[in-house]
Design a protein around this motif. Structure first.
Motif, PDB file in Angstrom:
ATOM      1  N   LEU A 105       0.866  -1.166  -0.087  1.00  0.00           N
ATOM      2  CA  LEU A 105      -0.049  -0.119  -0.073  1.00  0.00           C
ATOM      3  C   LEU A 105       0.822   1.317   0.048  1.00  0.00           C
ATOM      4  O   LEU A 105       0.501   2.321  -0.767  1.00  0.00           O
ATOM      5  N   ALA A 106       2.108   1.391   0.711  1.00  0.00           N
ATOM      6  CA  ALA A 106       2.966   2.396   0.587  1.00  0.00           C
ATOM      7  C   ALA A 106       3.526   2.560  -0.893  1.00  0.00           C
ATOM      8  O   ALA A 106       3.581   3.746  -1.311  1.00  0.00           O
ATOM      9  N   ALA A 107       3.809   1.341  -1.519  1.00  0.00           N
ATOM     10  CA  ALA A 107       4.379   1.499  -2.740  1.00  0.00           C
ATOM     11  C   ALA A 107       3.177   2.303  -3.844  1.00  0.00           C
ATOM     12  O   ALA A 107       3.292   2.925  -4.739  1.00  0.00           O
ATOM     13  N   ALA A 108       2.123   1.644  -3.535  1.00  0.00           N
ATOM     14  CA  ALA A 108       0.737   2.136  -4.349  1.00  0.00           C
ATOM     15  C   ALA A 108       0.635   3.358  -4.202  1.00  0.00           C
ATOM     16  O   ALA A 108       0.362   4.257  -5.099  1.00  0.00           O
ATOM     17  N   LEU A 109       0.562   3.937  -2.877  1.00  0.00           N
ATOM     18  CA  LEU A 109       0.498   5.564  -2.576  1.00  0.00           C
ATOM     19  C   LEU A 109       1.469   6.484  -3.476  1.00  0.00           C
ATOM     20  O   LEU A 109       1.206   7.497  -3.768  1.00  0.00           O
ATOM     21  N   SER A 110       2.762   5.796  -3.495  1.00  0.00           N
ATOM     22  CA  SER A 110       3.788   6.700  -4.188  1.00  0.00           C
ATOM     23  C   SER A 110       3.732   6.751  -5.656  1.00  0.00           C
ATOM     24  O   SER A 110       4.231   7.603  -6.101  1.00  0.00           O
ATOM     25  N   VAL A 111       2.930   5.946  -6.091  1.00  0.00           N
ATOM     26  CA  VAL A 111       2.486   5.776  -7.562  1.00  0.00           C
ATOM     27  C   VAL A 111       1.156   6.214  -7.819  1.00  0.00           C
ATOM     28  O   VAL A 111       0.599   6.167  -8.976  1.00  0.00           O
ATOM     29  N   CYS A 112       0.302   6.282  -6.930  1.00  0.00           N
ATOM     30  CA  CYS A 112      -1.235   6.533  -7.136  1.00  0.00           C
ATOM     31  C   CYS A 112      -1.799   5.498  -8.078  1.00  0.00           C
ATOM     32  O   CYS A 112      -2.832   5.611  -8.841  1.00  0.00           O
ATOM     33  N   SER A 113      -1.331   4.337  -7.697  1.00  0.00           N
ATOM     34  CA  SER A 113      -2.015   3.132  -8.220  1.00  0.00           C
ATOM     35  C   SER A 113      -1.943   1.858  -7.686  1.00  0.00           C
ATOM     36  O   SER A 113      -0.899   1.335  -7.281  1.00  0.00           O
ATOM     37  N   ILE A 114      -3.242   1.047  -7.459  1.00  0.00           N
ATOM     38  CA  ILE A 114      -3.354  -0.034  -6.610  1.00  0.00           C
ATOM     39  C   ILE A 114      -2.882  -1.162  -7.092  1.00  0.00           C
ATOM     40  O   ILE A 114      -2.350  -2.126  -6.681  1.00  0.00           O
ATOM     41  N   ASP A 115      -2.697  -1.244  -8.566  1.00  0.00           N
ATOM     42  CA  ASP A 115      -2.292  -2.303  -9.239  1.00  0.00           C
ATOM     43  C   ASP A 115      -0.876  -1.823  -9.976  1.00  0.00           C
ATOM     44  O   ASP A 115      -0.624  -2.362 -11.159  1.00  0.00           O
ATOM     45  N   TRP A 116       0.130  -1.362  -9.356  1.00  0.00           N
ATOM     46  CA  TRP A 116       1.250  -0.949  -9.701  1.00  0.00           C
ATOM     47  C   TRP A 116       2.271  -2.362 -10.057  1.00  0.00           C
ATOM     48  O   TRP A 116       3.045  -2.157 -10.812  1.00  0.00           O
ATOM     49  N   VAL A 117       1.829  -3.514  -9.661  1.00  0.00           N
ATOM     50  CA  VAL A 117       2.457  -4.633  -9.765  1.00  0.00           C
ATOM     51  C   VAL A 117       2.549  -5.060 -11.169  1.00  0.00           C
ATOM     52  O   VAL A 117       3.225  -5.700 -11.691  1.00  0.00           O
ATOM     53  N   ARG A 118       1.521  -4.408 -11.950  1.00  0.00           N
ATOM     54  CA  ARG A 118       1.314  -4.761 -13.369  1.00  0.00           C
ATOM     55  C   ARG A 118       2.610  -4.311 -14.171  1.00  0.00           C
ATOM     56  O   ARG A 118       3.201  -5.032 -15.045  1.00  0.00           O
ATOM     57  N   THR A 119       3.180  -3.202 -13.693  1.00  0.00           N
ATOM     58  CA  THR A 119       4.422  -2.666 -14.441  1.00  0.00           C
ATOM     59  C   THR A 119       5.334  -2.060 -13.379  1.00  0.00           C
ATOM     60  O   THR A 119       5.191  -0.677 -13.424  1.00  0.00           O
ATOM     61  N   PRO A 120       5.855  -2.851 -12.543  1.00  0.00           N
ATOM     62  CA  PRO A 120       6.655  -2.347 -11.327  1.00  0.00           C
ATOM     63  C   PRO A 120       7.834  -1.573 -11.813  1.00  0.00           C
ATOM     64  O   PRO A 120       8.659  -2.048 -12.757  1.00  0.00           O
ATOM     65  N   THR A 121       8.117  -0.298 -11.359  1.00  0.00           N
ATOM     66  CA  THR A 121       8.990   0.589 -11.694  1.00  0.00           C
ATOM     67  C   THR A 121      10.111   0.793 -10.497  1.00  0.00           C
ATOM     68  O   THR A 121       9.545   0.270  -9.292  1.00  0.00           O
ATOM     69  N   GLY A 122      11.229   1.653 -10.626  1.00  0.00           N
ATOM     70  CA  GLY A 122      12.000   1.784  -9.185  1.00  0.00           C
ATOM     71  C   GLY A 122      11.271   2.322  -8.184  1.00  0.00           C
ATOM     72  O   GLY A 122      11.479   1.802  -6.819  1.00  0.00           O
ATOM     73  N   THR A 123      10.375   3.282  -8.322  1.00  0.00           N
ATOM     74  CA  THR A 123       9.785   3.967  -7.359  1.00  0.00           C
ATOM     75  C   THR A 123       8.804   3.148  -6.403  1.00  0.00           C
ATOM     76  O   THR A 123       8.861   3.129  -5.411  1.00  0.00           O
ATOM     77  N   PRO A 124       7.913   2.408  -7.146  1.00  0.00           N
ATOM     78  CA  PRO A 124       7.066   1.310  -6.256  1.00  0.00           C
ATOM     79  C   PRO A 124       7.985   0.308  -5.640  1.00  0.00           C
ATOM     80  O   PRO A 124       7.956   0.055  -4.289  1.00  0.00           O
ATOM     81  N   LEU A 125       8.886  -0.301  -6.236  1.00  0.00           N
ATOM     82  CA  LEU A 125       9.561  -1.067  -5.911  1.00  0.00           C
ATOM     83  C   LEU A 125      10.593  -0.575  -4.644  1.00  0.00           C
ATOM     84  O   LEU A 125      10.772  -1.120  -3.413  1.00  0.00           O
ATOM     85  N   PHE A 126      11.183   0.609  -4.705  1.00  0.00           N
ATOM     86  CA  PHE A 126      11.761   1.032  -3.527  1.00  0.00           C
ATOM     87  C   PHE A 126      10.827   1.288  -2.253  1.00  0.00           C
ATOM     88  O   PHE A 126      11.400   0.869  -1.132  1.00  0.00           O
TER      89      PHE A 126
END
Length: 160
Positions: free
Chosen positions: A63-84
């Motif tokens: 959820l912290a990662a999702a907030l960082s990119v404003c997307s709950i399904d960021w796992v679809r295309t994980p980039t450096g920001t949500p992974l960090f």
């Protein structure tokens, strides 16, 4: 592709994390004081309780990662920001909980085999757990969420 309900990636992260963390918890029991002599049932129960906490930490980190990119399904295309944010949140929570549990509350203690960080005394195996397991869990989540074909298409079309 229609977008699944927002809860799907959260449930998949929690479930995949639960099973992977349980395996890790069982593997590392020999590094905790008293676990080698505990009954099998007691060790399983202790590891199960710890695993519920681990899965909840994974969900909070996701959820912290999702907030960082404003997307709950960021796992679809994980980039450096949500992974960090995903890894950093999990590691930060782990260091805090391990410190509280071992140094302040005395809920568990490491035995002499557990390598630890010099200043905080946090075990290196719990830290490694929060690098290895979350990455494998994300991969498993992507497989369950999108299947093999979308991942192949994504990999084939990803710019170099």
């Amino acid at each position: 592709m229609d977008r699944p309900h927002w809860s799907v990636p959260l449930a998949l992260v929690w479930v995949s994390s639960f099973f992977l963390h349980f395996a890790w918890e069982m593997w590392q029991v020999v590094f905790y004081e008293g676990m080698a002599t505990a009954s099998h049932a007691a060790a399983i129960w202790i590891c199960t309780k710890a695993t519920f906490g681990d899965a909840n930490i994974a969900l909070a980190a996701y959820l912290a990662a999702a907030l960082s990119v404003c997307s709950i399904d960021w796992v679809r295309t994980p980039t450096g920001t949500p992974l960090f944010f995903y890894l950093a949140a999990g590691l930060l929570i782990t260091v805090l909980f391990e410190y509280l549990a071992t140094e302040v509350l005395g809920r568990w203690e490491y035995n002499e085999q557990m390598p630890t960080l010099p200043l905080l005394g946090t075990g290196l195996l719990p830290l490694a757990q929060w690098i290895v397991v979350p990455l494998v869990s994300l991969y498993a989540t992507r497989l369950m969420y999108f299947g093999f074909l979308p991942m192949r298409e994504y990999a084939a079309n990803k710019p170099a």
